[in-house]
Scaffold this motif. Structure first.
Motif, short mmCIF file in Angstrom:
data_model
loop_
_atom_site.label_atom_id
_atom_site.label_comp_id
_atom_site.label_asym_id
_atom_site.label_seq_id
_atom_site.Cartn_x
_atom_site.Cartn_y
_atom_site.Cartn_z
N LYS A 167 0.00 19.30 25.17
CA LYS A 167 -0.41 19.46 23.61
C LYS A 167 -0.04 17.79 23.35
CE LYS A 167 0.93 23.78 22.93
NZ LYS A 167 2.10 24.80 22.09
N VAL A 168 -0.57 17.56 22.23
CA VAL A 168 -0.36 16.01 21.87
C VAL A 168 -0.32 16.16 20.15
CG1 VAL A 168 -2.83 15.42 21.63
CG2 VAL A 168 -1.10 13.46 21.98
N ALA A 169 0.44 15.37 19.66
CA ALA A 169 0.70 14.97 18.27
C ALA A 169 0.53 13.65 17.89
CB ALA A 169 2.15 15.71 17.55
N TYR A 170 -0.19 13.47 16.65
CA TYR A 170 -0.37 11.73 16.34
C TYR A 170 0.21 12.03 15.08
CZ TYR A 170 -4.17 11.65 19.94
OH TYR A 170 -4.69 11.76 21.01
N LYS A 171 0.62 10.70 14.54
CA LYS A 171 1.28 10.27 13.49
C LYS A 171 0.35 9.02 12.74
CE LYS A 171 5.60 8.66 11.34
NZ LYS A 171 6.91 8.11 11.56
N TYR A 172 0.22 9.32 11.63
CA TYR A 172 -0.54 8.07 10.73
C TYR A 172 -0.20 8.31 9.27
CZ TYR A 172 -4.29 5.27 8.84
OH TYR A 172 -4.77 4.05 8.38
N ILE A 173 0.40 7.10 8.76
CA ILE A 173 0.84 6.74 7.63
C ILE A 173 -0.30 6.41 6.72
CG2 ILE A 173 2.51 5.65 6.01
CD1 ILE A 173 4.38 5.64 8.38
N VAL A 174 -0.62 7.15 5.83
CA VAL A 174 -1.75 6.88 4.90
C VAL A 174 -1.53 5.74 4.05
CG1 VAL A 174 -3.27 7.75 2.87
CG2 VAL A 174 -2.20 9.34 4.87
N GLN A 175 -2.40 4.60 4.28
CA GLN A 175 -2.26 3.56 3.27
C GLN A 175 -3.21 3.40 2.20
OE1 GLN A 175 -0.49 0.99 4.71
NE2 GLN A 175 0.18 2.59 6.27
N PRO A 176 -2.83 2.82 1.04
CA PRO A 176 -3.61 2.87 -0.08
C PRO A 176 -5.20 2.62 -0.01
CG PRO A 176 -1.44 1.40 -0.38
CD PRO A 176 -1.78 1.72 1.06
N GLN A 177 -5.62 1.72 1.04
CA GLN A 177 -6.89 1.67 1.30
C GLN A 177 -7.60 3.03 1.88
OE1 GLN A 177 -4.36 -0.10 2.51
NE2 GLN A 177 -5.40 -0.98 4.57
N ASP A 178 -6.85 4.09 2.48
CA ASP A 178 -7.36 5.09 2.88
C ASP A 178 -7.71 6.28 1.76
OD1 ASP A 178 -7.13 4.17 5.32
OD2 ASP A 178 -4.97 4.85 5.78
#
Length: 86
Positions: free
Chosen positions: A36-47
């Motif tokens: 299994k894999v989990a990803y992390k992404y912090i949403v930026q204002p431009q997203d």
């Protein structure tokens, strides 16, 4: 992390929205060990879109990149997504 760097440095990614997405992604666990894999992404204002929620194009880019990375990590055969459903 090496696979993310490989995507990030690919000539086809230079200057693309995918390049920015890759630079913000991190893998949270080891797919080789757990399956299994989990990803992390912090949403930026431009997203975000005009409603202040994550833009659909950003979601699609993340799904495309993360599923491709996950498949590459577990399969020697190259695959192509032809359908994405929930």
């Amino acid at each position: 992390k090496a696979i993310l760097e490989m995507f990030f440095k690919a000539p086809s990614m230079r200057g693309s929205y995918g390049e920015r997405i890759c630079s913000g992604l991190s893998i949270q666990n080891n797919i080789k060990m757990s399956g299994k894999v989990a990803y992390k992404y912090i949403v930026q204002p431009q997203d975000v879109n005009i409603l202040g929620t994550l833009h659909g194009g950003a979601i699609c880019s993340m799904v495309d990149i993360t599923t491709t990375i996950s498949i590459i990590k577990v399969s020697k055969v190259r695959n192509v997504s032809v359908s994405l459903t929930t």
